[in-house]
Design a protein around this motif. Sequence first.
Motif, PDB file in Angstrom:
ATOM      1  N   UNK A   8       0.819  -1.225   0.000  1.00 40.78           N
ATOM      2  CA  UNK A   8       0.000   0.000   0.000  1.00 40.78           C
ATOM      3  C   UNK A   8       0.847   1.266   0.000  1.00 40.78           C
ATOM      4  N   UNK A   9       2.156   1.131  -0.173  1.00 38.73           N
ATOM      5  CA  UNK A   9       3.049   2.300  -0.102  1.00 38.73           C
ATOM      6  C   UNK A   9       2.641   3.396  -1.081  1.00 38.73           C
ATOM      7  N   UNK A  10       2.371   3.023  -2.326  1.00 40.74           N
ATOM      8  CA  UNK A  10       2.017   4.020  -3.334  1.00 40.74           C
ATOM      9  C   UNK A  10       0.655   4.649  -3.047  1.00 40.74           C
ATOM     10  N   UNK A  11      -0.297   3.843  -2.608  1.00 44.46           N
ATOM     11  CA  UNK A  11      -1.632   4.370  -2.294  1.00 44.46           C
ATOM     12  C   UNK A  11      -1.582   5.327  -1.111  1.00 44.46           C
ATOM     13  N   UNK A  12      -0.733   5.037  -0.132  1.00 41.84           N
ATOM     14  CA  UNK A  12      -0.561   5.952   0.998  1.00 41.84           C
ATOM     15  C   UNK A  12       0.092   7.249   0.547  1.00 41.84           C
ATOM     16  N   UNK A  13       1.087   7.152  -0.327  1.00 42.32           N
ATOM     17  CA  UNK A  13       1.821   8.344  -0.763  1.00 42.32           C
ATOM     18  C   UNK A  13       0.921   9.318  -1.509  1.00 42.32           C
ATOM     19  N   UNK A  14      -0.060   8.800  -2.267  1.00 46.27           N
ATOM     20  CA  UNK A  14      -0.925   9.713  -3.019  1.00 46.27           C
ATOM     21  C   UNK A  14      -2.227  10.038  -2.281  1.00 46.27           C
ATOM     22  N   UNK A  15      -2.350   9.572  -1.049  1.00 47.28           N
ATOM     23  CA  UNK A  15      -3.512   9.900  -0.237  1.00 47.28           C
ATOM     24  C   UNK A  15      -4.750   9.101  -0.535  1.00 47.28           C
ATOM     25  N   UNK A  16      -4.623   8.045  -1.354  1.00 49.40           N
ATOM     26  CA  UNK A  16      -5.783   7.218  -1.679  1.00 49.40           C
ATOM     27  C   UNK A  16      -6.169   6.312  -0.516  1.00 49.40           C
ATOM     28  N   UNK A  17      -5.194   5.993   0.351  1.00 54.11           N
ATOM     29  CA  UNK A  17      -5.446   5.227   1.567  1.00 54.11           C
ATOM     30  C   UNK A  17      -4.794   5.953   2.743  1.00 54.11           C
ATOM     31  N   UNK A  18      -5.278   5.650   3.938  1.00 56.58           N
ATOM     32  CA  UNK A  18      -4.794   6.293   5.161  1.00 56.58           C
ATOM     33  C   UNK A  18      -4.371   5.213   6.149  1.00 56.58           C
ATOM     34  N   UNK A  19      -3.197   5.411   6.757  1.00 50.39           N
ATOM     35  CA  UNK A  19      -2.756   4.546   7.857  1.00 50.39           C
ATOM     36  C   UNK A  19      -3.577   4.919   9.088  1.00 50.39           C
ATOM     37  N   UNK A  20      -4.409   3.987   9.549  1.00 51.98           N
ATOM     38  CA  UNK A  20      -5.358   4.322  10.612  1.00 51.98           C
ATOM     39  C   UNK A  20      -4.697   4.488  11.970  1.00 51.98           C
ATOM     40  N   UNK A  21      -3.598   3.787  12.221  1.00 48.77           N
ATOM     41  CA  UNK A  21      -3.023   3.786  13.571  1.00 48.77           C
ATOM     42  C   UNK A  21      -1.505   4.002  13.513  1.00 48.77           C
ATOM     43  N   UNK A  22      -1.061   5.232  13.293  1.00 43.35           N
ATOM     44  CA  UNK A  22       0.387   5.502  13.221  1.00 43.35           C
ATOM     45  C   UNK A  22       1.144   5.143  14.501  1.00 43.35           C
ATOM     46  N   UNK A  23       0.434   5.116  15.632  1.00 37.93           N
ATOM     47  CA  UNK A  23       1.088   4.807  16.909  1.00 37.93           C
ATOM     48  C   UNK A  23       1.114   3.302  17.200  1.00 37.93           C
ATOM     49  N   UNK A  24       0.658   2.511  16.242  1.00 35.37           N
ATOM     50  CA  UNK A  24       0.639   1.062  16.425  1.00 35.37           C
ATOM     51  C   UNK A  24       1.310   0.391  15.226  1.00 35.37           C
ATOM     52  N   UNK A  25       1.880  -0.773  15.460  1.00 34.43           N
ATOM     53  CA  UNK A  25       2.514  -1.562  14.421  1.00 34.43           C
ATOM     54  C   UNK A  25       1.760  -2.873  14.244  1.00 34.43           C
ATOM     55  N   UNK A  26       1.517  -3.250  12.992  1.00 33.07           N
ATOM     56  CA  UNK A  26       0.922  -4.549  12.735  1.00 33.07           C
ATOM     57  C   UNK A  26       1.966  -5.645  12.879  1.00 33.07           C
ATOM     58  N   UNK A  27       1.550  -6.880  12.636  1.00 30.88           N
ATOM     59  CA  UNK A  27       2.473  -8.012  12.749  1.00 30.88           C
ATOM     60  C   UNK A  27       3.634  -7.892  11.756  1.00 30.88           C
ATOM     61  N   UNK A  28       4.822  -8.399  12.131  1.00 36.21           N
ATOM     62  CA  UNK A  28       5.937  -8.443  11.179  1.00 36.21           C
ATOM     63  C   UNK A  28       5.555  -9.289   9.965  1.00 36.21           C
ATOM     64  N   UNK A  29       6.005  -8.852   8.786  1.00 38.59           N
ATOM     65  CA  UNK A  29       5.705  -9.574   7.558  1.00 38.59           C
ATOM     66  C   UNK A  29       6.878  -9.378   6.585  1.00 38.59           C
ATOM     67  N   UNK A  30       8.022 -10.006   6.873  1.00 37.99           N
ATOM     68  CA  UNK A  30       9.188  -9.826   5.998  1.00 37.99           C
ATOM     69  C   UNK A  30       8.938 -10.382   4.607  1.00 37.99           C
ATOM     70  N   UNK A  31       9.560  -9.751   3.621  1.00 41.50           N
ATOM     71  CA  UNK A  31       9.490 -10.255   2.255  1.00 41.50           C
ATOM     72  C   UNK A  31      10.709 -11.123   1.996  1.00 41.50           C
ATOM     73  N   UNK A  32      10.462 -12.373   1.575  1.00 38.21           N
ATOM     74  CA  UNK A  32      11.522 -13.353   1.380  1.00 38.21           C
ATOM     75  C   UNK A  32      11.676 -13.706  -0.098  1.00 38.21           C
ATOM     76  N   UNK A  33      12.923 -13.864  -0.518  1.00 42.08           N
ATOM     77  CA  UNK A  33      13.228 -14.466  -1.821  1.00 42.08           C
ATOM     78  C   UNK A  33      13.522 -15.933  -1.549  1.00 42.08           C
TER      79      UNK A  33
END
Length: 322
Positions: free
Chosen positions: A271-296
């Motif tokens: 959602x990085x691009x959608x957040x950057x253009x304001x199409x989506x909003x991070x609802x809880x900046x003071x909270x972190x969701x679960x870790x989700x590393x990207x693996x090759x």
Amino acid sequence: MKIENTDELRLLLECARGGSLTAASKVMDITPAAASAMLKKLEARLGLRLVERSTRALRLTQAGEQLREHGQRALELLDEGLALALEADPVAAAAAGGGRGAAGEVRLRGRIRVSASSDLTRQQLLPLFDSFLAQHPAVELHLSVSDSLLDIYKDEVDLALRYGQLADSGLVARRLVELRRMAVASPAYLERHGRPAHPSELAGHECLTFRMRNRHEREWRFHARGPLGEAAAGPALRVAVRGTRSTDDGAIAHQWALQGLGVSYKSELDVRLSLARGALVDLFPDWLGDPLPLQAVMPSQRFLPQRVRALVDHLAQGLAAG
């Protein structure tokens, strides 16, 4: 017991692809009788039955399938090694129409079979694939886009790009980027339903849930953000969520969120691009969701073609640059 020449392996591979000795013989430009004799000679020498024959088709036995899986990669590595050896000799390379790329770099050749999730591919990977192929025009990319987890051996995948921890210890993984999930919604949704002030309030919102491997995700977890941006110590806040829409396709969940149809719990990379253009909003900046590393994820580090190593390096650099 040994393989005497690469034509024997290539014949087995073509039999698997075409489903018959006739199809394989056409590809290899030999007669069906010669193909049959070569296959029988190989089976006799190895003391193994490699194919099951019928009047209409041919299929590999379990032993044949094992040999095919490893033989495919062995032939690709051999082809790559021959190409690199050729290009190391400028005279031979010129005679064969080869050469070196910019700054004397050896050109990469061959096919790379990649599997990646749908939203990740569309949001982040496609431009990186384009730039890699522009740098290495002799490389072929065969891309499978799905949120279903392929069998990396059975489906002949050279590289799978997947979120989360590596479950199969028989595979090799390189962590490309550290990520977390986040709860996001569109401004239109928040205007209609109000913005939740705390993750626990999601229980009263329309949440877009995800299904994977027949498991329906109905609980989202959050961790309070510490003073340095890290997850604070202590147990995660678990929120039971529900909604009228669920999917096994991350791109659809993303699109539903953009349409204002609910709250989605997505990788921050998706959602990085959608957040950057304001199409989506991070609802809880003071909270972190679960870790989700990207693996090759790769079948083997020992026999990994140089072209695959180069693509993994390229993706890691591109994703880190943001």
